[in-house]
Motif scaffolding. Structure first.
Motif, PDB file in Angstrom:
ATOM      1  N   ALA A 124       0.818  -1.241  -0.123  1.00 57.27           N
ATOM      2  CA  ALA A 124       0.163   0.150   0.040  1.00 57.27           C
ATOM      3  C   ALA A 124       0.876   1.148  -0.120  1.00 57.27           C
ATOM      4  N   ILE A 125       1.863   1.362   0.819  1.00 57.58           N
ATOM      5  CA  ILE A 125       2.848   2.277   0.866  1.00 57.58           C
ATOM      6  C   ILE A 125       3.451   2.645  -0.459  1.00 57.58           C
ATOM      7  N   ASN A 126       3.898   1.746  -1.076  1.00 55.60           N
ATOM      8  CA  ASN A 126       4.792   1.691  -2.127  1.00 55.60           C
ATOM      9  C   ASN A 126       3.665   2.184  -3.458  1.00 55.60           C
ATOM     10  N   GLU A 127       2.234   1.906  -3.526  1.00 56.40           N
ATOM     11  CA  GLU A 127       1.313   2.609  -4.373  1.00 56.40           C
ATOM     12  C   GLU A 127       1.332   3.783  -4.017  1.00 56.40           C
ATOM     13  N   LEU A 128       1.100   4.411  -2.849  1.00 56.88           N
ATOM     14  CA  LEU A 128       0.971   5.888  -2.396  1.00 56.88           C
ATOM     15  C   LEU A 128       2.028   6.445  -3.163  1.00 56.88           C
ATOM     16  N   LYS A 129       3.189   5.849  -2.919  1.00 50.51           N
ATOM     17  CA  LYS A 129       4.558   6.694  -3.434  1.00 50.51           C
ATOM     18  C   LYS A 129       4.452   6.699  -5.101  1.00 50.51           C
ATOM     19  N   ARG A 130       3.828   5.677  -5.589  1.00 54.63           N
ATOM     20  CA  ARG A 130       3.899   5.334  -7.140  1.00 54.63           C
ATOM     21  C   ARG A 130       3.105   6.555  -7.721  1.00 54.63           C
ATOM     22  N   VAL A 131       1.945   6.823  -6.917  1.00 57.86           N
ATOM     23  CA  VAL A 131       0.868   7.836  -7.732  1.00 57.86           C
ATOM     24  C   VAL A 131       1.053   9.127  -7.573  1.00 57.86           C
ATOM     25  N   LEU A 132       2.068   9.494  -6.479  1.00 58.36           N
ATOM     26  CA  LEU A 132       2.055  10.627  -6.202  1.00 58.36           C
ATOM     27  C   LEU A 132       3.181  11.738  -7.107  1.00 58.36           C
ATOM     28  N   SER A 133       2.567  12.998  -7.310  1.00 56.66           N
ATOM     29  CA  SER A 133       3.344  13.233  -8.609  1.00 56.66           C
ATOM     30  C   SER A 133       4.555  14.123  -7.932  1.00 56.66           C
ATOM     31  N   TYR A 134       5.420  14.648  -8.933  1.00 55.17           N
ATOM     32  CA  TYR A 134       6.533  15.418  -8.455  1.00 55.17           C
ATOM     33  C   TYR A 134       5.938  16.598  -7.666  1.00 55.17           C
ATOM     34  N   ASP A 135       6.797  16.886  -6.742  1.00 54.48           N
ATOM     35  CA  ASP A 135       6.400  17.950  -5.898  1.00 54.48           C
ATOM     36  C   ASP A 135       5.005  17.779  -5.400  1.00 54.48           C
ATOM     37  N   GLY A 136       4.314  16.614  -5.378  1.00 54.79           N
ATOM     38  CA  GLY A 136       3.015  16.434  -4.670  1.00 54.79           C
ATOM     39  C   GLY A 136       3.135  16.236  -3.079  1.00 54.79           C
ATOM     40  N   ASN A 137       2.003  16.271  -2.534  1.00 53.89           N
ATOM     41  CA  ASN A 137       1.979  16.105  -1.175  1.00 53.89           C
ATOM     42  C   ASN A 137       1.119  15.048  -0.466  1.00 53.89           C
ATOM     43  N   LEU A 138       1.695  14.222   0.372  1.00 51.27           N
ATOM     44  CA  LEU A 138       1.033  13.309   1.057  1.00 51.27           C
ATOM     45  C   LEU A 138       0.750  13.115   2.509  1.00 51.27           C
ATOM     46  N   LEU A 139      -0.383  13.049   2.679  1.00 49.35           N
ATOM     47  CA  LEU A 139      -0.629  13.188   4.499  1.00 49.35           C
ATOM     48  C   LEU A 139      -1.015  11.741   4.546  1.00 49.35           C
ATOM     49  N   PHE A 140      -0.267  11.298   5.695  1.00 49.45           N
ATOM     50  CA  PHE A 140       0.012   9.901   5.870  1.00 49.45           C
ATOM     51  C   PHE A 140      -0.033   9.681   7.520  1.00 49.45           C
ATOM     52  N   VAL A 141      -0.861   8.902   8.101  1.00 46.39           N
ATOM     53  CA  VAL A 141      -1.393   8.724   9.341  1.00 46.39           C
ATOM     54  C   VAL A 141      -1.478   7.438   9.793  1.00 46.39           C
ATOM     55  N   VAL A 142      -0.729   7.104  10.784  1.00 45.69           N
ATOM     56  CA  VAL A 142      -0.901   5.422  11.357  1.00 45.69           C
ATOM     57  C   VAL A 142      -0.461   5.520  12.713  1.00 45.69           C
ATOM     58  N   PRO A 143      -0.977   4.439  13.501  1.00 49.69           N
ATOM     59  CA  PRO A 143      -0.693   4.437  14.985  1.00 49.69           C
ATOM     60  C   PRO A 143       0.846   4.304  15.175  1.00 49.69           C
ATOM     61  N   VAL A 144       1.400   4.971  16.035  1.00 49.35           N
ATOM     62  CA  VAL A 144       2.939   4.686  16.415  1.00 49.35           C
ATOM     63  C   VAL A 144       3.257   4.520  17.823  1.00 49.35           C
ATOM     64  N   GLY A 145       4.268   3.510  18.100  1.00 47.32           N
ATOM     65  CA  GLY A 145       4.770   3.563  19.399  1.00 47.32           C
ATOM     66  C   GLY A 145       5.717   2.391  19.272  1.00 47.32           C
ATOM     67  N   LYS A 146       5.889   1.234  20.234  1.00 45.69           N
ATOM     68  CA  LYS A 146       6.585   0.158  20.017  1.00 45.69           C
ATOM     69  C   LYS A 146       5.719  -0.917  18.884  1.00 45.69           C
ATOM     70  N   PRO A 147       6.723  -1.185  18.128  1.00 48.18           N
ATOM     71  CA  PRO A 147       6.107  -2.031  16.928  1.00 48.18           C
ATOM     72  C   PRO A 147       5.616  -3.139  17.264  1.00 48.18           C
ATOM     73  N   VAL A 148       4.186  -3.370  16.847  1.00 50.66           N
ATOM     74  CA  VAL A 148       3.331  -4.714  17.215  1.00 50.66           C
ATOM     75  C   VAL A 148       2.508  -4.889  16.291  1.00 50.66           C
ATOM     76  N   ILE A 149       1.836  -6.078  16.229  1.00 52.29           N
ATOM     77  CA  ILE A 149       0.667  -6.209  15.231  1.00 52.29           C
ATOM     78  C   ILE A 149      -0.301  -6.972  16.354  1.00 52.29           C
ATOM     79  N   TYR A 150      -1.554  -6.070  16.269  1.00 49.09           N
ATOM     80  CA  TYR A 150      -2.831  -6.847  17.114  1.00 49.09           C
ATOM     81  C   TYR A 150      -3.623  -7.305  15.909  1.00 49.09           C
ATOM     82  N   PHE A 151      -3.465  -8.615  15.753  1.00 48.39           N
ATOM     83  CA  PHE A 151      -3.960  -9.213  14.387  1.00 48.39           C
ATOM     84  C   PHE A 151      -5.416  -9.031  14.330  1.00 48.39           C
ATOM     85  N   ASN A 152      -6.008  -8.635  13.042  1.00 44.13           N
ATOM     86  CA  ASN A 152      -7.177  -8.443  12.590  1.00 44.13           C
ATOM     87  C   ASN A 152      -7.407  -6.780  12.833  1.00 44.13           C
ATOM     88  N   ALA A 153      -6.926  -6.514  13.758  1.00 44.65           N
ATOM     89  CA  ALA A 153      -7.185  -4.868  13.898  1.00 44.65           C
ATOM     90  C   ALA A 153      -6.351  -4.042  13.401  1.00 44.65           C
TER      91      ALA A 153
END
Length: 258
Positions: free
Chosen positions: A172-201
């Motif tokens: 998904a991240i690679n797709e966002l970068k692929r379609v973004l134009s030169y000098d284009g702006n991307l607003l990207f938000v994710v949960p941050v902290g200690k890396p972990v997967i809460y499966f299914n969530a």
């Protein structure tokens, strides 16, 4: 033997004690509301409404000293809207962020909203379509204003009917970068902290992980929404160390393609 017995007894009593307290508090709340109804009924002098106790809908959790809110989902769209005021794009593409964001900003920006589960919403300046974040329907480098907020952490975990894929977020991240134009702006938000997967969530990422995934873009701005309200709202001066102290903070990244 006696020690183990007491331990088991404690564990069995504790949930019952909690249940008893909850039931008692619920009883008091219902009693309070019923008394309020009687007071209201006595004061009501007009016949504008059908007023009966049988029509009650009890809202017992709203009588609080402060208005509660989801820190992630109030602050991050507020952050993004402030960025868009600076950018002032003619059109903005949003991929699967909270629908309230796309619908609100469509009041002053033309918005196209794309989701794996398309929304049947009809507003002026807002178009809603279906899209798979791991295979976006855009040509390379064609989008100048793009957002994908509180979304990528879910991709590949099956929560929304998407295929199971441990690397769905990277795709998904690679797709966002692929379609973004030169000098284009991307607003990207994710949960941050200690890396972990809460499966299914969702996943939780470190600051360093996100910076490495977007190393070919320029970081224009970073804001941290700390999980503890005592640490503030939008923290624009946060660093990697501040993020590492979070269990479930919210990282707001404004990237630009150079």
């Amino acid at each position: 033997m006696i020690k183990d017995f007491l331990k088991k007894l404690l564990f069995s009593i504790k949930p019952l004690s909690y249940l008893a307290r909850y039931s008692y508090n619920s009883y008091l709340s219902k009693k309070r509301v019923k008394n309020q109804f009687h007071d209201f009924y006595k004061l009501s002098m007009d016949e504008r409404f059908d007023l009966k106790w049988s029509n009650r809908i009890l809202c017992l959790d709203d009588n609080t000293s402060n208005t509660g809110f989801d820190r992630h989902y109030i602050y991050h769209p507020a952050w993004a809207a402030r960025v868009l005021v600076k950018i002032t794009p003619e059109k903005h593409i949003d991929v699967s962020s909270t629908l309230s964001f796309a619908s609100t900003i469509s009041a002053f920006i033309n918005v196209e909203f794309y989701d794996f589960r398309p929304a049947n919403i009809k507003l002026s300046n807002l178009v809603s379509k279906a899209a798979d974040l791991t295979n976006l329907p855009f040509e390379n480098g064609t989008i100048s204003s793009l957002s994908c907020m509180h979304v990528v952490e879910h991709v590949g975990l099956g929560r929304y009917g998407d295929p199971i894929d441990p690397y769905g977020d990277i795709k998904a991240i690679n797709e966002l970068k692929r379609v973004l134009s030169y000098d284009g702006n991307l607003l990207f938000v994710v949960p941050v902290g200690k890396p972990v997967i809460y499966f299914n969530a969702h996943r939780v990422y470190s600051y360093e992980q996100i910076i490495s995934y977007f190393s070919d873009l320029e970081l224009v701005e970073f804001a941290l929404i700390p999980e503890n309200e005592n640490d503030g709202g939008l923290n624009y001066h946060a660093n990697a160390e501040d993020v590492a102290m979070q269990e479930y903070g919210c990282g707001c990244f404004w990237f630009r393609k150079k």
